[in-house]
Design an enzyme around this catalytic site. Structure first.
Site, PDB file in Angstrom:
ATOM      1  N   GLU A  49       4.362   6.860  51.800  1.00 31.08           N
ATOM      2  CA  GLU A  49       4.912   5.555  52.211  1.00 31.08           C
ATOM      3  C   GLU A  49       5.423   4.739  51.045  1.00 31.08           C
ATOM      4  O   GLU A  49       6.472   4.116  51.118  1.00 31.08           O
ATOM      5  CB  GLU A  49       3.843   4.694  52.922  1.00 31.08           C
ATOM      6  CG  GLU A  49       3.263   5.292  54.164  1.00 31.08           C
ATOM      7  CD  GLU A  49       1.849   5.749  53.905  1.00 31.08           C
ATOM      8  OE1 GLU A  49       1.000   5.504  54.737  1.00 31.08           O
ATOM      9  OE2 GLU A  49       1.622   6.367  52.852  1.00 31.08           O
ATOM     10  N   ASP A 122      -0.615   7.743  54.605  1.00 30.91           N
ATOM     11  CA  ASP A 122      -2.035   7.380  54.554  1.00 30.91           C
ATOM     12  C   ASP A 122      -2.867   8.126  55.591  1.00 30.91           C
ATOM     13  O   ASP A 122      -2.394   8.398  56.710  1.00 30.91           O
ATOM     14  CB  ASP A 122      -2.199   5.869  54.756  1.00 30.91           C
ATOM     15  CG  ASP A 122      -1.816   5.077  53.519  1.00 30.91           C
ATOM     16  OD1 ASP A 122      -1.651   5.692  52.457  1.00 30.91           O
ATOM     17  OD2 ASP A 122      -1.687   3.843  53.611  1.00 30.91           O
ATOM     18  N   ASP A 124      -4.859   7.731  58.059  1.00 26.19           N
ATOM     19  CA  ASP A 124      -5.408   7.022  59.205  1.00 26.19           C
ATOM     20  C   ASP A 124      -4.371   7.061  60.319  1.00 26.19           C
ATOM     21  O   ASP A 124      -3.334   7.716  60.195  1.00 26.19           O
ATOM     22  CB  ASP A 124      -5.800   5.585  58.837  1.00 26.19           C
ATOM     23  CG  ASP A 124      -4.625   4.771  58.290  1.00 26.19           C
ATOM     24  OD1 ASP A 124      -3.468   5.247  58.374  1.00 26.19           O
ATOM     25  OD2 ASP A 124      -4.855   3.662  57.774  1.00 26.19           O
ATOM     26  N   GLU A 126      -2.363   4.797  61.494  1.00 25.41           N
ATOM     27  CA  GLU A 126      -1.085   4.189  61.127  1.00 25.41           C
ATOM     28  C   GLU A 126      -0.264   5.175  60.313  1.00 25.41           C
ATOM     29  O   GLU A 126       0.947   5.334  60.527  1.00 25.41           O
ATOM     30  CB  GLU A 126      -1.334   2.905  60.335  1.00 25.41           C
ATOM     31  CG  GLU A 126      -0.198   1.910  60.360  1.00 25.41           C
ATOM     32  CD  GLU A 126      -0.061   1.203  61.688  1.00 25.41           C
ATOM     33  OE1 GLU A 126       1.030   0.684  61.953  1.00 25.41           O
ATOM     34  OE2 GLU A 126      -1.038   1.177  62.464  1.00 25.41           O
ATOM     35  N   TYR A 360      -9.518   5.943  49.521  1.00 28.82           N
ATOM     36  CA  TYR A 360      -8.772   5.203  50.537  1.00 28.82           C
ATOM     37  C   TYR A 360      -9.589   4.013  51.031  1.00 28.82           C
ATOM     38  O   TYR A 360     -10.781   4.132  51.309  1.00 28.82           O
ATOM     39  CB  TYR A 360      -8.409   6.121  51.700  1.00 28.82           C
ATOM     40  CG  TYR A 360      -7.425   5.507  52.650  1.00 28.82           C
ATOM     41  CD1 TYR A 360      -6.199   5.041  52.191  1.00 28.82           C
ATOM     42  CD2 TYR A 360      -7.721   5.378  54.003  1.00 28.82           C
ATOM     43  CE1 TYR A 360      -5.289   4.467  53.061  1.00 28.82           C
ATOM     44  CE2 TYR A 360      -6.817   4.813  54.878  1.00 28.82           C
ATOM     45  CZ  TYR A 360      -5.601   4.361  54.402  1.00 28.82           C
ATOM     46  OH  TYR A 360      -4.701   3.793  55.271  1.00 28.82           O
ATOM     47  N   ARG A 362      -9.176   1.882  53.721  1.00 26.89           N
ATOM     48  CA  ARG A 362      -9.326   1.523  55.137  1.00 26.89           C
ATOM     49  C   ARG A 362     -10.241   2.553  55.794  1.00 26.89           C
ATOM     50  O   ARG A 362      -9.793   3.605  56.246  1.00 26.89           O
ATOM     51  CB  ARG A 362      -7.969   1.473  55.832  1.00 26.89           C
ATOM     52  CG  ARG A 362      -7.055   0.380  55.269  1.00 26.89           C
ATOM     53  CD  ARG A 362      -5.765   0.234  56.038  1.00 26.89           C
ATOM     54  NE  ARG A 362      -4.919  -0.791  55.428  1.00 26.89           N
ATOM     55  CZ  ARG A 362      -3.957  -0.551  54.557  1.00 26.89           C
ATOM     56  NH1 ARG A 362      -3.717   0.701  54.167  1.00 26.89           N
ATOM     57  NH2 ARG A 362      -3.240  -1.524  54.047  1.00 26.89           N
ATOM     58  N   HIS A 405     -13.445   9.671  56.829  1.00 27.04           N
ATOM     59  CA  HIS A 405     -13.159   9.294  55.454  1.00 27.04           C
ATOM     60  C   HIS A 405     -14.460   9.170  54.678  1.00 27.04           C
ATOM     61  O   HIS A 405     -15.546   9.111  55.244  1.00 27.04           O
ATOM     62  CB  HIS A 405     -12.445   7.941  55.404  1.00 27.04           C
ATOM     63  CG  HIS A 405     -11.079   7.959  56.014  1.00 27.04           C
ATOM     64  ND1 HIS A 405     -10.210   8.996  55.854  1.00 27.04           N
ATOM     65  CD2 HIS A 405     -10.435   7.038  56.780  1.00 27.04           C
ATOM     66  CE1 HIS A 405      -9.086   8.722  56.494  1.00 27.04           C
ATOM     67  NE2 HIS A 405      -9.205   7.545  57.072  1.00 27.04           N
TER      68      HIS A 405
END
Length: 816
Positions: A49, A122, A124, A126, A360, A362, A405
């Protein structure tokens, strides 16, 4: 186009025979060059991203890879319409995000010449949604697409991820899509209901949201409980005793009279049960009676008990606990915390190029890899000793954790924050503070418990006649600091005075006599529940199963951007608009904007991610009852608005219509069209003053995301503003008031004199309109340090207080 034109020019210049010799395997009669597949470069295209993340990854992958950034989402729902076909399995109508066409075209071109495409967005939901859309865009050019997950941007983390490629997870994408579509439906279909309910009385940003509205409800309900709170007054009797063998007094509290034990009350007076009223000292006369009688008694040490207390190390950070601690220790809001954490994850320059410093950020899992655990043990043994190493414990995972995670931790303990301080602070001075916080918390989580000796002393009157009094004192002494050794900075360790307050004197012996030296009556009141701060709201949402690590910061930000909530003393307080919006939503949609429904929907999204349920089935279960309620509320409000008079001719023959820029009122008599946002707008609160700048307007109370202030009603023609006075006279000039001001790029809060620039008094500490009980200075100041937190200080005599001490000193002064 350029390739096609050039191909045509070549075809005109060169005969077919020669062209066939140059490319014997190709037929000249077939397609032009633009239709041929480009020659493969032999390299692997990696798509992430962020450009900064791309630079860090490129450092480790080498020349066989091309690392490119999509710069976030490339596809999204349109802003100008719902973008969801609710009658056809809720198919989402995605469009290219504005400004992303050139990026997509470049990624397609690179994919066409690459031997493989790896999408490393990422790890997750999203990130999975971004990966899904990127894969769809580049697949026509290259179908050899895999998904890789970088939980840490380090050489070893990247190498490990490259060994474990997988397909794009369609279930995880649909879970994210369900969240996005559900939020879009609620936002687009409930917001017009609000416009009707608030004809002209709300700002243009009025909107509703599935999670943000529940967060607003929590804040409003907390404010309501504070407003209706009735404090319970109660008294305590403190006593100082001495013995022959103690070096300082034993500070104790009266806990029982004639065997009846007192229990201090909690909560509000209206919630106090009748049978609980006699469990505490509720009036001064009773307390004075006890005090006068207690002075006539003789005392002895009735019991002396010691026990070992262990305080376990905290878990490593997850998203919510990181935001909470960054708020408490560093005063960062959730948005700032996540921005800095994103930088630390994606990579910062530490002298040898960008390096990812944390995993990470989140996540809702406390899992730690065995490799990280082993590294922590080695560090602790080397720097503190083997006795500081804690036992391995079971990972604590959120009940709604999305993915497996790890917790938030440093990627390598080689990167000691002390050695990186200059590099981090050169880029952003707050980067070091957050990294140091994460570093210490991770190491502390792997350390042994702190061990304390807790001593309890009970002192009783010895007379056999009359009332019998029992006092209790408790002291705690840390015998082994354990994990506290890692969490405490030098400036955070307790001073000798602070440490003594928790200690009991040495030499206390059971059965020995005790002399009553002093009695200290103390009046107290129960406190209302505290307003949420940004971080405590996030913790509350997490505990209720609402929202996810990737959404916490945006939830808190949105309700403030919408002017539903303002911050006062770093606490969230609903505005009048926020209270009204919450009232309408709860009244109209009680089954949707509540904690249980929102938490249940989060669980339904999880079932899509795990493949247990499908996207259309979950959306149908949500939408069908939602639409029924929506239609009922819309019909009721439309009927109420039919009687709304035309602002121009006052005719009541009006009709509500939907236009491209929102809803409007159309008069059937004169044809006047009026936006609902301006119809019936209430009069602003006036101060009764004329604007001193333009001399034409009136001063009114206005609001912004920084709180209430005074401004001219002719805005934007006149931009005069001033702060609402605090009621505290300036200590320098004596004529002006201390007012709140903001300055600098970060709009930092400070206080100054209203006579500025004639008077240049400034203070970074928030003034309290209360005189100092020691020197009688007309105001006190609230101060804050990372080590001590918040406390109160007199700017004149420099005496420091916490709230409890301030009450005691004030009572002592009044008694004198």
């Amino acid at each position: 186009m350029e390739e096609k034109i050039e191909g045509e020019k070549i075809a005109k210049k060169k005969p077919a025979v020669k062209r066939a010799k140059r490319a014997p395997a190709k037929s000249p009669a077939k397609s032009s060059r633009v239709e041929r597949a480009p020659a493969k470069s032999g390299k692997i295209l990696v798509i992430v991203e962020s450009p900064s993340k791309a630079r860090t990854i490129n450092k480790y992958l080498g020349s066989d890879y091309i690392v490119e950034a999509s710069v976030g989402h490339v596809k999204d729902l349109p802003k100008s319409k719902l973008g969801v076909d609710v009658d056809n399995n809720f198919v989402a109508q995605y469009i290219t995000v504005k400004g992303k066409k050139d990026i997509i075209d470049r990624l397609k071109m690179l994919a066409a010449s690459a031997k493989e495409v790896l999408i490393a967005t990422d790890p997750d939901r999203e990130g999975e949604a971004i990966a899904y859309h990127l894969a769809n865009e580049v697949r026509p050019k290259n179908s050899n697409i895999k998904r890789v997950l970088f939980t840490e941007i380090t050489k070893s983390g990247i190498q490990q991820a490259m060994k474990e490629p997988r397909e794009v997870d369609h279930d995880m994408f649909e879970a994210q899509q369900a969240r996005r579509v559900m939020d879009r439906i609620i936002g687009y279909q409930v917001s017009p209901i609000l416009w009707k309910a608030f004809v002209g009385s709300a700002a243009e940003s009025l909107s509703a949201g599935r999670v943000q509205s529940v967060a607003l409800r929590l804040i409003c309900e907390r404010e309501e409980s504070i407003t209706r709170f009735q404090p319970i007054t109660y008294w305590n009797l403190w006593a100082d005793f001495s013995t022959e063998s103690t070096e300082f007094p034993i500070h104790s509290r009266l806990i029982a009279v004639d065997g009846f034990e007192f229990k201090n009350p909690e909560g509000s007076a209206q919630d106090l049960k009748e049978d609980a009223r006699g469990t505490f000292i509720g009036d001064e006369a009773t307390l004075r009676g006890y005090a006068n009688d207690a002075k006539t008694k003789s005392y002895r040490i009735a019991s002396l008990t010691k026990r070992e207390v262990r305080r376990n190390a905290p878990q490593p950070f997850i998203t919510s606990s990181l935001q909470a601690q960054a708020s408490a220790k560093l005063r960062f809001n959730p948005k700032k915390t996540m921005r800095l954490a994103q930088k630390l994850y994606e990579g910062v320059d530490i002298g040898d190029g960008p390096t990812g410093l944390i995993t990470y950020m989140r996540t809702d899992s406390t899992r730690i890899s065995q490799e990280a655990r082993d590294e922590a043990i080695a560090y602790i043994e080397k720097n503190l000793g083997a006795n500081y190493v804690g036992q391995e414990r079971k990972d604590k995972k959120s009940k709604n954790a999305q993915e497996a995670h790890e917790a938030i931790r440093p990627t390598s303990l080689v990167n000691d924050p002390k050695n990186l301080r200059s590099y981090l602070e050169a880029q952003d001075k707050d980067l070091f503070a957050l990294y140091d916080l994460i570093w210490r918390r991770f190491l502390a989580s792997q350390m042994a418990p702190a061990v304390m000796d807790q001593t309890t002393v009970e002192i009783e009157s010895v007379e056999t006649t009359g009332s019998k009094y029992r006092f209790r004192a408790t002291g705690t002494v840390v015998t082994f600091r354990g994990f506290l050794q890692m969490l405490d900075d030098d400036d955070e360790k307790p001073t000798a005075a602070e440490d003594d307050e928790k200690r009991l004197p040495n030499g206390i012996q059971q059965g020995q006599g005790a002399n009553l030296e002093e009695l200290q009556p103390q009046k107290s009141e129960t406190k209302p529940p505290a307003r949420f701060s940004e971080s405590t709201l996030v913790k509350e949402l997490e505990s209720l199963g609402i929202g996810r690590p990737s959404t916490y910061a945006s939830i808190v930000g949105t309700i403030q951007d919408r002017m539903y909530v303002t911050q006062e003393d770093r606490r969230l307080r609903p505005t009048e608009l926020g209270v009204d919006v919450n009232r309408v939503l709860v009244k109209s949609f009680p089954e949707i904007f509540n904690v249980d429904f929102t938490a249940r929907m989060e669980g339904e999204l999880d079932t899509i991610a795990t493949g247990e349920r499908t996207y259309p089935s979950v959306m149908s279960d949500f939408y069908i009852p939602f639409k029924q309620v929506l239609d009922q509320v819309d019909e009721r409000l439309s009927e109420e608005l039919k009687a709304q008079p035309c602002p121009k001719c006052q005719a009541t023959e009006t009709e509500i219509k939907q236009g491209p820029w929102g809803m409007y009122l159309e008069c059937k008599a004169c044809g006047k069209k009026t936006s609902l946002k301006s119809v019936g707008k209430p009069e602003a609160e006036k101060t009764g003053e004329t604007c001193p700048e333009c001399k034409l307007g009136e001063l009114i109370i206005r609001s912004s995301r920084f709180g209430r202030f005074v401004g001219c009603n002719r805005y934007p023609e006149c931009k005069f503003t001033r702060a609402i006075p605090s009621g505290i006279k300036c200590p320098k000039c004596g004529t002006g008031d201390l007012i709140e001001r903001r300055g600098g790029k970060q709009k930092r809060q400070f206080w100054g004199c209203s006579n500025y620039p004639k008077c240049d008094f400034l203070s970074n500490d928030k003034p309290i309109n209360q005189p100092c009980p020691v020197c009688n200075n007309n105001w006190l100041a609230t101060k804050w340090t990372r080590g001590r937190g918040e406390f109160i200080k007199c700017p004149a005599c420099k005496r420091e207080f916490d709230e409890k001490m301030l009450e005691i000193v004030k009572e002592e002064v009044e008694a004198d």
